[in-house]
Scaffold this active site. Structure first.
Site, PDB file in Angstrom:
ATOM      1  N   CYS A  62       0.857  -1.203   0.000  1.00 49.14           N
ATOM      2  CA  CYS A  62       0.000   0.000   0.000  1.00 49.14           C
ATOM      3  C   CYS A  62       0.889   1.248   0.000  1.00 49.14           C
ATOM      4  O   CYS A  62       1.718   1.399  -0.891  1.00 49.14           O
ATOM      5  CB  CYS A  62      -0.966   0.028   1.183  1.00 49.14           C
ATOM      6  SG  CYS A  62      -2.023  -1.409   1.357  1.00 49.14           S
ATOM      7  N   HIS A  89      -7.379  -4.104  -3.801  1.00 53.02           N
ATOM      8  CA  HIS A  89      -6.272  -3.512  -3.046  1.00 53.02           C
ATOM      9  C   HIS A  89      -6.069  -4.336  -1.779  1.00 53.02           C
ATOM     10  O   HIS A  89      -7.020  -4.801  -1.177  1.00 53.02           O
ATOM     11  CB  HIS A  89      -6.650  -2.071  -2.670  1.00 53.02           C
ATOM     12  CG  HIS A  89      -5.498  -1.270  -2.131  1.00 53.02           C
ATOM     13  ND1 HIS A  89      -4.523  -0.753  -2.940  1.00 53.02           N
ATOM     14  CD2 HIS A  89      -5.162  -0.917  -0.869  1.00 53.02           C
ATOM     15  CE1 HIS A  89      -3.645  -0.097  -2.200  1.00 53.02           C
ATOM     16  NE2 HIS A  89      -4.010  -0.186  -0.936  1.00 53.02           N
ATOM     17  N   ASP A 144      -8.518  -3.111  -7.911  1.00 52.02           N
ATOM     18  CA  ASP A 144      -8.188  -2.103  -6.904  1.00 52.02           C
ATOM     19  C   ASP A 144      -8.976  -0.829  -7.226  1.00 52.02           C
ATOM     20  O   ASP A 144      -8.788  -0.214  -8.272  1.00 52.02           O
ATOM     21  CB  ASP A 144      -6.679  -1.819  -6.966  1.00 52.02           C
ATOM     22  CG  ASP A 144      -6.177  -0.947  -5.821  1.00 52.02           C
ATOM     23  OD1 ASP A 144      -6.930  -0.054  -5.375  1.00 52.02           O
ATOM     24  OD2 ASP A 144      -5.024  -1.140  -5.398  1.00 52.02           O
TER      25      ASP A 144
END
Length: 294
Positions: free
Chosen positions: A172, A261, A229
């Site tokens: 991330c 994600h 995502d």
């Protein structure tokens, strides 16, 4: 300026997760006891747990420009001069998932170190919601971040790590960190970015996004992204890929069909085992290709 915290693409991807049932998740109390953050939502009961058998693991105190930065390290026993792999965390602080990943890397033969580079803002693992976290993590200047990582490398070297075989992986926001550090460090041999945003929202503390840094990349990076995502459109990944190709920088990308994600985060509902296992295997192959792992 609006009072809304700046929504970054990594956070958009985090918060728009498909509905799920509470079955198969820890209670909040159990999650906190196990060392997981609550800000990312409910914690899966069947998280991956990596033991310290054959490893030395523990807390690190890393000298940085303005004091001491906490961190967590794990290294294989009986190995002199192991390669060094930095672990760049998400926005949730140095919680159990990041520590577990650090141990997984040590089991592969690395001296892995996860620096808590948000420590000046306090212990982020104790913050329970994302809107509270955002102003803290978004106020981290890139210059300070890169300096903190350089300090981590120096610490690992002082502890007997072989920084001639230096790698970095991140998830991330930490995936963004991988791209940023790969444009900064002359000693890094390879980087692996798990769903790190290629484009930043406007932020004076972050002068250049990963895509803008493409011509300055000093290190080959593998980018691992989820096709589903919601915060990082595939078009952004393709644009980063094109910018790197145009600058003749070695990079590879893998986009996992249907993966959201955070697909590697085995403590979250976004976890997708097949994509996560493959991505971990791709990561190992990349670090071996560039002689970080043996």
């Amino acid at each position: 300026m609006s009072a809304e915290p700046m929504q970054t693409s990594d956070v958009i991807g985090l918060t728009k997760v498909a509905p799920f049932s509470r079955r198969g998740f820890m209670t909040a109390t159990a999650a906190v006891t196990a060392g997981y953050t609550l800000a990312a939502g409910p914690v899966r009961a069947d998280v991956i747990k990596t033991d310290t058998g054959g490893l030395t693991a523990g807390e690190a105190k890393i000298k940085v420009a303005d004091g001491e930065m906490p961190g967590y390290f794990a290294r294989p026993n009986g190995v002199s001069n192991p390669p060094v792999v930095l672990v760049a965390m998400e926005i949730f602080g140095l919680h159990e998932y990041i520590r577990d990943v650090t141990r997984r890397l040590a089991k592969l033969g690395a001296f892995a170190v996860a620096p808590d580079y948000y420590f000046r803002k306090g212990d982020l693992t104790k913050i329970t919601d994302i809107p509270q976290l955002l102003p803290l993590v978004n106020s981290k200047p890139d210059a300070e971040l890169l300096s903190d990582l350089d300090g981590t490398v120096a610490w690992a070297k002082s502890q007997g790590g072989d920084t001639g075989r230096l790698g970095i992986i991140g998830f991330c926001r930490g995936g963004r960190t991988v791209w940023e550090y790969s444009a900064h460090s002359g000693t890094l041999k390879a980087g692996v970015a798990f769903y790190g945003p290629p484009v930043d929202p406007p932020n004076p503390l972050w002068p250049k996004s990963p895509t803008q840094l493409a011509p300055e990349m000093k290190t080959p990076v593998l980018g691992l992204y989820g096709e589903a995502d919601t915060g990082i459109p595939v078009a952004q990944v393709e644009a980063l890929k094109a910018a790197l190709a145009e600058a003749k920088k070695p990079a590879e990308f893998k986009i996992y069909p249907g993966a959201p994600h955070g697909f590697h985060a085995d403590y979250r509902s976004s976890y997708r085992k097949e994509a996560a296992d493959d991505a971990w295997s791709q990561m190992q192959g990349w670090l071996k290709k560039y002689k970080v792992l043996g």
